[in-house]
Enzyme design. Structure first.
Site, PDB file in Angstrom:
ATOM      1  CG  ASP A  13     -50.414  31.527  -8.181  1.00  0.00           C
ATOM      2  OD1 ASP A  13     -49.394  31.215  -7.557  1.00  0.00           O
ATOM      3  OD2 ASP A  13     -50.630  32.663  -8.621  1.00  0.00           O
ATOM      4  CE  LYS A  16     -46.336  25.762 -10.721  1.00  0.00           C
ATOM      5  NZ  LYS A  16     -47.360  26.796 -10.835  1.00  0.00           N
ATOM      6  N   GLY A  40     -44.116  30.311  -5.133  1.00  0.00           N
ATOM      7  CA  GLY A  40     -44.484  30.030  -3.740  1.00  0.00           C
ATOM      8  C   GLY A  40     -45.273  28.736  -3.749  1.00  0.00           C
ATOM      9  CG  HIS A  41     -43.985  25.662  -5.788  1.00  0.00           C
ATOM     10  ND1 HIS A  41     -43.041  25.034  -6.553  1.00  0.00           N
ATOM     11  CD2 HIS A  41     -44.558  26.593  -6.596  1.00  0.00           C
ATOM     12  CE1 HIS A  41     -43.053  25.559  -7.769  1.00  0.00           C
ATOM     13  NE2 HIS A  41     -43.949  26.515  -7.811  1.00  0.00           N
ATOM     14  CD  GLN A 223     -42.560  31.401 -11.882  1.00  0.00           C
ATOM     15  OE1 GLN A 223     -41.670  30.867 -12.526  1.00  0.00           O
ATOM     16  NE2 GLN A 223     -42.435  31.670 -10.611  1.00  0.00           N
TER      17      GLN A 223
HETATM   18  P1  IMP Z   1     -41.724  38.210 -11.896  1.00  0.00           P
HETATM   19  O1  IMP Z   1     -41.658  36.758 -12.201  1.00  0.00           O
HETATM   20  O2  IMP Z   1     -41.505  38.518 -10.450  1.00  0.00           O
HETATM   21  O3  IMP Z   1     -40.843  39.025 -12.807  1.00  0.00           O
HETATM   22  O4  IMP Z   1     -43.220  38.707 -12.192  1.00  0.00           O
HETATM   23  C1  IMP Z   1     -43.748  38.749 -13.512  1.00  0.00           C
HETATM   24  C2  IMP Z   1     -45.215  38.343 -13.537  1.00  0.00           C
HETATM   25  O5  IMP Z   1     -45.303  36.948 -13.221  1.00  0.00           O
HETATM   26  C3  IMP Z   1     -46.077  39.038 -12.504  1.00  0.00           C
HETATM   27  O6  IMP Z   1     -47.374  39.217 -13.049  1.00  0.00           O
HETATM   28  C4  IMP Z   1     -46.156  38.058 -11.343  1.00  0.00           C
HETATM   29  O7  IMP Z   1     -47.318  38.223 -10.565  1.00  0.00           O
HETATM   30  C5  IMP Z   1     -46.179  36.747 -12.113  1.00  0.00           C
HETATM   31  N1  IMP Z   1     -45.631  35.629 -11.326  1.00  0.00           N
HETATM   32  C6  IMP Z   1     -44.348  35.359 -11.043  1.00  0.00           C
HETATM   33  N2  IMP Z   1     -44.235  34.246 -10.310  1.00  0.00           N
HETATM   34  C7  IMP Z   1     -45.475  33.774 -10.145  1.00  0.00           C
HETATM   35  C8  IMP Z   1     -46.010  32.612  -9.502  1.00  0.00           C
HETATM   36  O8  IMP Z   1     -45.301  31.767  -8.938  1.00  0.00           O
HETATM   37  N3  IMP Z   1     -47.368  32.475  -9.547  1.00  0.00           N
HETATM   38  C9  IMP Z   1     -48.172  33.367 -10.201  1.00  0.00           C
HETATM   39  N4  IMP Z   1     -47.714  34.454 -10.817  1.00  0.00           N
HETATM   40  C10 IMP Z   1     -46.379  34.662 -10.791  1.00  0.00           C
END
Ligand code: IMP
Length: 427
Positions: A13, A16, A40-41, A223
């Protein structure tokens, strides 16, 4: 330049998509390399907001080819939804996107297991419930379904039947959830083949031959560093490698192909989901960062946890990713703070440490320096010289401490609110 990499340096977040959108002007090809629809870009063009979960945001630029690399885990339903939406908006995703034949697909049983595992844990991770972890683990267990598999019906059925044999047992007997039928999974895969099968190819070969033809490639990370399964705050991480290693594995490019690594860094820090966050702010400061920065997840809508800039985290991110420059986002959000805290190190059990620990970050107490804030709205600034003195000091201070040039600054969500800056830093 042949291939540049744009990477998140904190907990995701970082804004990017906006920087990637800016950098896309100089690229012919934009490639996602890891993660899935957990990302979520967000890009705002002429006041219209686009949120990308799987399609590289480069699709908004006419004539650019977009690639979903082998390291991405693709939810076929979400990808088709996103492509259909883009098509309606006039962006021809069905002709300008390539999908790796070695990418793994996320299917409903993996999303169900993601949710069921979260319910099961006494300490939740706070996943996005998009099936990311179960999909990457099935890949490692060699029971994943790849995009290449969708072209041979008999083989596909065999692969899905094997996966379901294991997953349905797990769903029913471990988690007390409903099983999935072979037909419903096959329907999803066949629809995907019919609509997007023509886009599936060997993207490793495509990327290497494009480089050989002198094309410019931009690799789009999802991420961020501290969510990396190896280098992040395990187990409160995602299941992929957002760091530079993931970019190579997830595209098939090699280390010598990378000409520059741009670290996208928010002017403060946020995190979604559970896990340690040493510089998390409290009370009114946190609330002000959240409200000013509109810090609510673009995938899940969850409020993000907000805090102060963390030099220790960033320094580790610079080392692991080999950053050659930094693009600093959301500087405008800091307007109005009288003082700005910056963490210069941690104290753990009374001892000062100057690195980002893999195992005891929950015990780290930040050591802060305070800088003077500024009152002015800076969202209209179009170059570094137009910023208030204290905003310039903030950037210069961070750059000096990080020993990495801050060459881009963003002061608002709109495309045009980004400017470049000549860094005085000699490295
Ligand atoms: P997962 O990727 O859905 O397995 O989530 C694992 C952890 O990564 C959680 O704390 C999510 O909130 C975090 N996370 C996954 N994708 C994003 C992203 O695009 N931005 C911020 N946090 C993320």
């Amino acid at each position: 330049m042949g291939c540049r990499l744009a990477i998140g340096t904190q907990w995701g977040d970082e804004g990017k998509a906006k920087i990637i959108d800016y950098l896309t002007r100089d690229a012919d090809i934009v490639t996602r390399y890891q993660g899935g629809a957990n990302a979520g870009h967000t890009v705002v063009v002429d006041g219209k907001k686009f949120i990308f979960h799987l399609v590289p945001s480069g699709i908004l630029h006419e004539g650019k080819t977009c690639v979903i690399g082998n390291g991405v885990v693709i939810d076929p339903i979400k990808l088709l939804e996103e492509m259909d939406f883009l098509n309606i908006e006039g962006y021809d995703a069905y002709n300008r996107l390539l999908i790796s034949d070695a990418a793994h697909l996320i299917l409903p049983y993996q999303k169900a297991i993601d949710g069921a595992m979260e319910e099961f844990r006494s300490k939740k991770i706070g996943t996005t419930m998009r099936g990311i972890g179960p999909s990457y683990s099935d890949k490692c267990l060699r029971i994943g379904i790849r995009t290449a598999d969708i072209f041979d019906n008999d083989y596909l059925k065999e692969r899905v039947a094997l996966a379901l044999k294991i997953k349905n047992l797990q769903l029913e007997r471990v988690y007390n959830k409903s099983p999935f039928s072979l037909d419903e999974i096959m329907d999803i895969l066949i629809t995907f083949r019919k609509k997007a099968g023509h886009l599936v190819c060997n993207t490793q070969h495509f990327l290497h031959s494009s480089l050989a033809q002198g094309k410019e490639i931009l690799l789009e990370g999802a991420q961020g560093f501290a969510l990396d399964i190896d280098h992040g705050t395990y187990p409160y991480v995602t299941s992929s490698n957002p760091t530079i290693g993931g970019a190579l594995l997830g595209t098939g490019l090699n280390a010598f192909n990378i000409d520059g690594v741009i670290g996208i860094t928010k002017a403060y820090v946020t995190r979604v989901g559970e896990g340690p966050f040493p510089t998390e702010a409290e009370g009114i400061d946190e609330e002000r960062l959240r409200v000013n920065g509109k810090e609510f997840g673009s995938t899940t809508g969850r409020p993000r946890r907000c805090g102060w800039f963390d030099l220790t985290l960033l320094k580790q991110s610079i080392l692991i990713n080999g950053l050659t420059s930094i693009a600093m986002t959301k500087l405008d959000v800091l307007s109005g703070f009288e003082k700005l805290k910056v963490s210069t190190g941690y104290r753990v059990d009374g001892k000062l440490i100057d690195y980002f620990p893999a195992s005891f970050l929950n015990k780290a107490e930040p050591v802060y320096e305070e800088l003077e804030g500024w009152d002015q709205d800076i969202s209209h600034c179009q170059n570094f010289d137009e910023l208030p003195e204290n905003a310039k000091k903030y950037i210069n201070y961070l750059e000096e401490k990080l020993e990495c040039p801050i060459t881009m600054i963003s002061v608002g969500p709109e495309r045009k609110k980004t400017f470049e800056r000549d860094s005085g830093l000699k490295i």
